[in-house]
Design an enzyme around this catalytic site. Structure first.
Site, PDB file in Angstrom:
ATOM      1  N   HIS A 131       0.834  -1.205   0.000  1.00 33.01           N
ATOM      2  CA  HIS A 131       0.000   0.000   0.000  1.00 33.01           C
ATOM      3  C   HIS A 131       0.873   1.261   0.000  1.00 33.01           C
ATOM      4  O   HIS A 131       0.682   2.159  -0.840  1.00 33.01           O
ATOM      5  CB  HIS A 131      -0.897  -0.046   1.249  1.00 33.01           C
ATOM      6  CG  HIS A 131      -1.721   1.178   1.489  1.00 33.01           C
ATOM      7  ND1 HIS A 131      -3.083   1.215   1.294  1.00 33.01           N
ATOM      8  CD2 HIS A 131      -1.387   2.426   1.913  1.00 33.01           C
ATOM      9  CE1 HIS A 131      -3.544   2.416   1.585  1.00 33.01           C
ATOM     10  NE2 HIS A 131      -2.532   3.184   1.967  1.00 33.01           N
ATOM     11  N   HIS A 156       1.651   4.657  -2.673  1.00 36.28           N
ATOM     12  CA  HIS A 156       1.760   6.112  -2.468  1.00 36.28           C
ATOM     13  C   HIS A 156       3.073   6.640  -3.039  1.00 36.28           C
ATOM     14  O   HIS A 156       3.108   7.708  -3.660  1.00 36.28           O
ATOM     15  CB  HIS A 156       1.709   6.462  -0.982  1.00 36.28           C
ATOM     16  CG  HIS A 156       0.358   6.293  -0.357  1.00 36.28           C
ATOM     17  ND1 HIS A 156      -0.811   6.704  -0.962  1.00 36.28           N
ATOM     18  CD2 HIS A 156      -0.011   5.784   0.853  1.00 36.28           C
ATOM     19  CE1 HIS A 156      -1.838   6.436  -0.157  1.00 36.28           C
ATOM     20  NE2 HIS A 156      -1.384   5.879   0.942  1.00 36.28           N
TER      21      HIS A 156
HETATM   22 ZN   LIG Z   1      -2.391   5.131   2.386  1.00 36.06          ZN
END
Ligand SMILES: [Zn+2]
Ligand SMILES: *[C@@H]1O[C@H](CO)[C@@H](O)[C@H](O)[C@H]1NC(C)=O
Ligand SMILES: *[C@@H]1O[C@H](CO)[C@@H](O)[C@H](O)[C@H]1NC(C)=O
Ligand SMILES: *[C@@H]1O[C@H](CO)[C@@H](O)[C@H](O)[C@H]1NC(C)=O
Ligand SMILES: *[C@@H]1O[C@H](CO)[C@@H](O)[C@H](O)[C@H]1NC(C)=O
Ligand SMILES: [Zn+2]
Length: 318
Positions: free
Chosen positions: A274, A278
């Protein structure tokens, strides 16, 4: 504590020796532990427990803790979206449930596919107490006309950071590293996470030993660690990472981390996957099946979803 630590170090060494035989690159990553792990017993001043007392509050109410809730929603991007919600000035940030807060709660409920009531009901508070990534949500993906109705907006979509920052054209080889001397024994999980992005995007992550030279700098941090996004002890915020081309990726060292699926611990591979999203420029997805969905449970492993792959392809068309 001392003997447990030593035992753990020992098993790490054995593990790394074993790995060394097969994967020279991987073992160059340092075998260490999250710093300040003893801090997990420290009383958390930013605990989300105050939320429990706010169940049932609605516009017009005044209740202790609502100013904290405004801070929480503001940090997550729900109180400063120019067109619909104004960021509260300090003197406005009191314990009264005003119209802005109601709008922010509606937007929050909509993103998380809850009934859009604007009331702080039990389901909403329960969602707010879930462990999650500290990066703000982007609800520009929601149909704002729908925010005034009760049904959650059907949004199933990736998002990007404000202004859509990306790595510069041609920059597809990204090196990553851990701080020298840092205790880190979860590098195999990060290696797997980078492999998933390598296989599903134009990017190729590769480990290098030189932390200062690395494009992506991965570390454990606790509490206030100098980037104006302090961690909050156990629970709450688990990790965060910066948009391109910053490259900083921080795990909250107060959480219990594991590479795998284990009771009471968060999977460093899933959360790493995850956060690397980003690093590449993806924001949070409103699709609960996406790894870019903001919340994580303990004992949970997630891979890339179709929405994540669609998102990275949309951001970097090949
Ligand atoms: Zn996040
Ligand atoms: C709280 O702030 C609002 C503005 O959002 C203001 O109208 C109200 O008077 C304030 N209430 C108190 C008790 O200070
Ligand atoms: C938003 O919702 C309104 C009302 O249902 C609808 O008319 C409009 O087409 C929607 N806009 C988008 C972009 O989906
Ligand atoms: C939200 O994501 C969109 C793309 O989905 C992007 O264009 C926009 O700049 C983002 N806005 C914010 C506030 O993050
Ligand atoms: C990436 O793809 C290769 C070749 O298909 C495969 O061997 C490897 O296991 C994949 N890595 C991950 C992390 O899925
Ligand atoms: Zn940080």
């Amino acid at each position: 504590m001392e003997s447990k630590y030593n035992l753990h170090s020992l098993s790490c060494i054995a593990f790394f020796l074993l790995l060394n035989i097969f994967q020279a690159d991987v073992i160059n990553a340092r075998a260490v532990h999250p710093p300040h792990q003893h801090d997990v017993t420290k009383k958390n001043p930013q605990t989300l427990d105050y939320l429990k007392n706010l169940v049932g509050t609605r516009k017009g109410n005044t209740a202790k803790g609502l100013s904290h809730l405004k801070g929480y929603l503001s940090n997550l991007g729900y109180m400063n979206i120019d067109s619909i919600i104004a960021k509260p000035s300090p003197e406005q940030n009191n314990d009264s449930f005003d119209e802005n807060l109601e709008l922010a709660v509606r937007a929050y409920q909509s993103f998380f596919k809850l009934k859009v009531t604007g009331v702080l009901d039990a389901a909403t508070v329960n969602q707010m107490m879930q462990p999650r990534c500290g990066v703000a949500d982007n609800f520009s993906v929601l149909n704002q006309t729908h925010l005034m109705t009760e049904s959650p907006v059907i949004a199933k979509h990736y998002t990007f950071f404000p202004g859509k920052p990306v790595w510069w054209p041609g920059k597809t080889d990204l090196t990553y590293s851990f701080p020298a001397g840092a205790s880190y024994d979860l590098d195999e999980g990060i290696f797997e996470a980078t492999g998933l992005w390598n296989n599903n995007s134009i990017f190729k992550f590769a480990y290098i030993k030189d932390y200062d030279k690395a494009d992506v700098k991965i570390s454990f941090q606790v509490w206030d660690h100098g980037d104006r996004a302090p961690f909050d002890g156990p629970g709450g915020v688990l990790a965060h990472a910066f948009a391109p081309t910053d490259g900083r990726l921080h795990f909250d060292g107060s959480e219990k981390w594991v590479d795998g699926v284990k009771d009471g611990a968060f999977d460093v591979q899933s959360v790493g996957l995850h956060e690397l999203g980003h690093i590449l420029g993806l924001g949070h997805s409103a699709d609960a099946n996406a790894v870019m969905w903001p919340t994580f449970q303990t004992k949970q492993r997630k891979g890339l979803g179709q929405d994540d792959i669609d998102g990275i392809k949309a951001l970097y068309p090949s």
